[in-house]
Design a protein around this motif. Structure first.
Motif, PDB file in Angstrom:
ATOM      1  N   GLN A  27      -4.323   4.910  17.706  1.00  0.00           N
ATOM      2  CA  GLN A  27      -5.302   5.855  17.168  1.00  0.00           C
ATOM      3  C   GLN A  27      -6.278   6.212  18.278  1.00  0.00           C
ATOM      4  OE1 GLN A  27      -7.239   5.274  13.367  1.00  0.00           O
ATOM      5  NE2 GLN A  27      -5.724   3.744  12.757  1.00  0.00           N
ATOM      6  N   LEU A  51      -9.437   5.043   3.168  1.00  0.00           N
ATOM      7  CA  LEU A  51      -9.130   4.368   4.425  1.00  0.00           C
ATOM      8  C   LEU A  51     -10.453   4.093   5.136  1.00  0.00           C
ATOM      9  CD1 LEU A  51      -6.247   6.743   5.666  1.00  0.00           C
ATOM     10  CD2 LEU A  51      -6.042   4.708   4.222  1.00  0.00           C
ATOM     11  N   VAL A  91       6.835   7.391  13.771  1.00  0.00           N
ATOM     12  CA  VAL A  91       7.138   8.083  12.505  1.00  0.00           C
ATOM     13  C   VAL A  91       6.660   9.522  12.578  1.00  0.00           C
ATOM     14  CG1 VAL A  91       6.705   8.135  10.015  1.00  0.00           C
ATOM     15  CG2 VAL A  91       6.987   5.946  11.185  1.00  0.00           C
ATOM     16  N   ARG A 150      -5.284  -3.616   8.304  1.00  0.00           N
ATOM     17  CA  ARG A 150      -4.610  -3.374   9.583  1.00  0.00           C
ATOM     18  C   ARG A 150      -5.631  -3.533  10.705  1.00  0.00           C
ATOM     19  NH1 ARG A 150       0.325  -0.865   9.297  1.00  0.00           N
ATOM     20  NH2 ARG A 150       0.035   1.026  10.516  1.00  0.00           N
ATOM     21  N   VAL A 167       5.279   6.142  -1.155  1.00  0.00           N
ATOM     22  CA  VAL A 167       6.177   6.329  -0.005  1.00  0.00           C
ATOM     23  C   VAL A 167       7.550   5.720  -0.332  1.00  0.00           C
ATOM     24  CG1 VAL A 167       6.515   5.843   2.459  1.00  0.00           C
ATOM     25  CG2 VAL A 167       4.199   6.229   1.575  1.00  0.00           C
ATOM     26  N   TYR A 191      -6.651  -3.203  14.561  1.00  0.00           N
ATOM     27  CA  TYR A 191      -6.390  -2.471  15.804  1.00  0.00           C
ATOM     28  C   TYR A 191      -7.211  -3.086  16.932  1.00  0.00           C
ATOM     29  CZ  TYR A 191      -3.874   1.400  13.539  1.00  0.00           C
ATOM     30  OH  TYR A 191      -2.947   2.156  12.875  1.00  0.00           O
ATOM     31  N   CYS A 195      -6.823  -0.022   3.860  1.00  0.00           N
ATOM     32  CA  CYS A 195      -6.184   1.101   3.168  1.00  0.00           C
ATOM     33  C   CYS A 195      -6.086   0.691   1.710  1.00  0.00           C
ATOM     34  CB  CYS A 195      -4.773   1.340   3.714  1.00  0.00           C
ATOM     35  SG  CYS A 195      -4.645   1.446   5.513  1.00  0.00           S
ATOM     36  N   ALA A 242       0.661  11.268   6.905  1.00  0.00           N
ATOM     37  CA  ALA A 242       1.879  11.067   7.703  1.00  0.00           C
ATOM     38  C   ALA A 242       3.138  11.096   6.833  1.00  0.00           C
ATOM     39  CB  ALA A 242       1.795   9.748   8.458  1.00  0.00           C
ATOM     40  N   ASP A 243       2.996  10.698   5.571  1.00  0.00           N
ATOM     41  CA  ASP A 243       4.145  10.707   4.655  1.00  0.00           C
ATOM     42  C   ASP A 243       4.196  11.990   3.824  1.00  0.00           C
ATOM     43  OD1 ASP A 243       1.736   9.325   3.654  1.00  0.00           O
ATOM     44  OD2 ASP A 243       2.806   9.364   1.761  1.00  0.00           O
ATOM     45  N   THR A 250      -3.539  10.002  15.223  1.00  0.00           N
ATOM     46  CA  THR A 250      -2.717   8.810  15.009  1.00  0.00           C
ATOM     47  C   THR A 250      -1.324   9.120  15.538  1.00  0.00           C
ATOM     48  OG1 THR A 250      -4.013   8.282  13.030  1.00  0.00           O
ATOM     49  CG2 THR A 250      -1.912   7.131  13.286  1.00  0.00           C
ATOM     50  N   GLY A 283       7.570   3.073   8.585  1.00  0.00           N
ATOM     51  CA  GLY A 283       6.110   2.916   8.636  1.00  0.00           C
ATOM     52  C   GLY A 283       5.706   1.474   8.882  1.00  0.00           C
ATOM     53  N   TYR A 342       0.845  -1.204   0.000  1.00  0.00           N
ATOM     54  CA  TYR A 342       0.000   0.000   0.000  1.00  0.00           C
ATOM     55  C   TYR A 342       0.877   1.249   0.000  1.00  0.00           C
ATOM     56  CZ  TYR A 342      -2.851   3.847   1.624  1.00  0.00           C
ATOM     57  OH  TYR A 342      -3.442   5.090   1.725  1.00  0.00           O
ATOM     58  N   MET A 343       1.890   1.266   0.871  1.00  0.00           N
ATOM     59  CA  MET A 343       2.762   2.451   0.937  1.00  0.00           C
ATOM     60  C   MET A 343       3.454   2.672  -0.407  1.00  0.00           C
ATOM     61  SD  MET A 343       4.371   2.579   4.790  1.00  0.00           S
ATOM     62  CE  MET A 343       4.964   0.910   4.874  1.00  0.00           C
ATOM     63  N   ARG A 390       1.791  13.638   1.903  1.00  0.00           N
ATOM     64  CA  ARG A 390       0.929  13.937   0.744  1.00  0.00           C
ATOM     65  C   ARG A 390      -0.169  14.923   1.136  1.00  0.00           C
ATOM     66  NH1 ARG A 390      -1.820   9.168   0.208  1.00  0.00           N
ATOM     67  NH2 ARG A 390      -0.690   8.461   2.049  1.00  0.00           N
TER      68      ARG A 390
END
Ligand code: DKA
Length: 132
Positions: free
Chosen positions: A40, A104, A57, A127, A25, A129, A118, A75-76, A53, A33, A19-20, A78
Motif C-alpha cells: 500500500q 477498513l 490480484v 492485517r 468474495v 503492514y 477490515c 478489488a473484488d 494498493t 486474495g 472477512y472475504m 463491489r
C-alpha cells in the motif's frame, strides 16, 4: 503531514478469508486474495489523499478528500459509496456503504507498523503492514 504516509507491505493477516466470505468474495478470488501480499502506498498533497494498493490480484487506487463521499470499486468488484475520515494523524477510517457495509481502519501502531482492520457483518480481519 499524516504519519501514515509512505509505502507499506503486508506482513501478517488473520481471519481475512472469513472477512472475504462476509463481503461475498467467491472461492477462487478468496484463494488469490489470501495468498497475495499487497503493498500500500499512502500519500497526501494538501487536502488530496491517495491510497494505492498493489497486489497480484488487482491494483487499485482511491483518491479522496477527508469527509467527502466518493464512488469506489473494491478489488473484488463491489461498487460502494466510500467516505474516509482521519482520527488524529495516526488513523484513517474508510467507511464503505454497499452490499454489505464494511469499514477498513488503518492505524499506525508504531513507527514501522500499520494495523488494518477490515470489518463486515460482525466479522473482523486484522492485517499488519510493515513500512518498506
Ligand atoms: C487490504 O488492503 C485488504 C482490503 C480489503 C479488500 C477486499 C477484498 C479483496 C479480495 C481480493 O489489505
Amino acid at each position: 503531514m499524516a504519519k501514515l504516509q509512505g509505502k507499506w507491505r503486508l506482513d501478517s493477516s488473520d481471519n481475512f478469508d472469513e472477512y472475504m466470505k462476509a463481503v461475498g468474495v467467491g472461492m477462487v478470488m478468496r484463494k488469490l486474495g489470501g495468498a497475495t501480499k499487497p503493498n500500500q502506498e499512502i500519500s497526501q498533497d494538501g487536502d488530496e489523499w491517495s491510497i494505492k494498493t498493489l497486489s497480484t490480484v488487482k491494483n487499485t487506487e482511491v483518491k479522496f478528500k477527508l469527509g467527502e463521499a466518493f464512488d469506489e470499486t473494491t478489488a473484488d468488484g463491489r461498487k460502494v459509496k466510500t467516505t474516509i475520515t482521519a482520527e488524529g494523524d495516526t488513523k484513517l477510517v474508510q467507511d464503505q456503504k454497499g452490499d454489505p457495509d464494511s469499514v477498513l481502519t488503518r492505524e499506525l501502531t508504531d513507527d514501522s507498523t500499520m494495523t488494518m482492520s477490515c470489518v463486515a457483518k460482525g466479522v473482523t480481519a486484522t492485517r499488519v503492514y510493515k513500512r518498506e
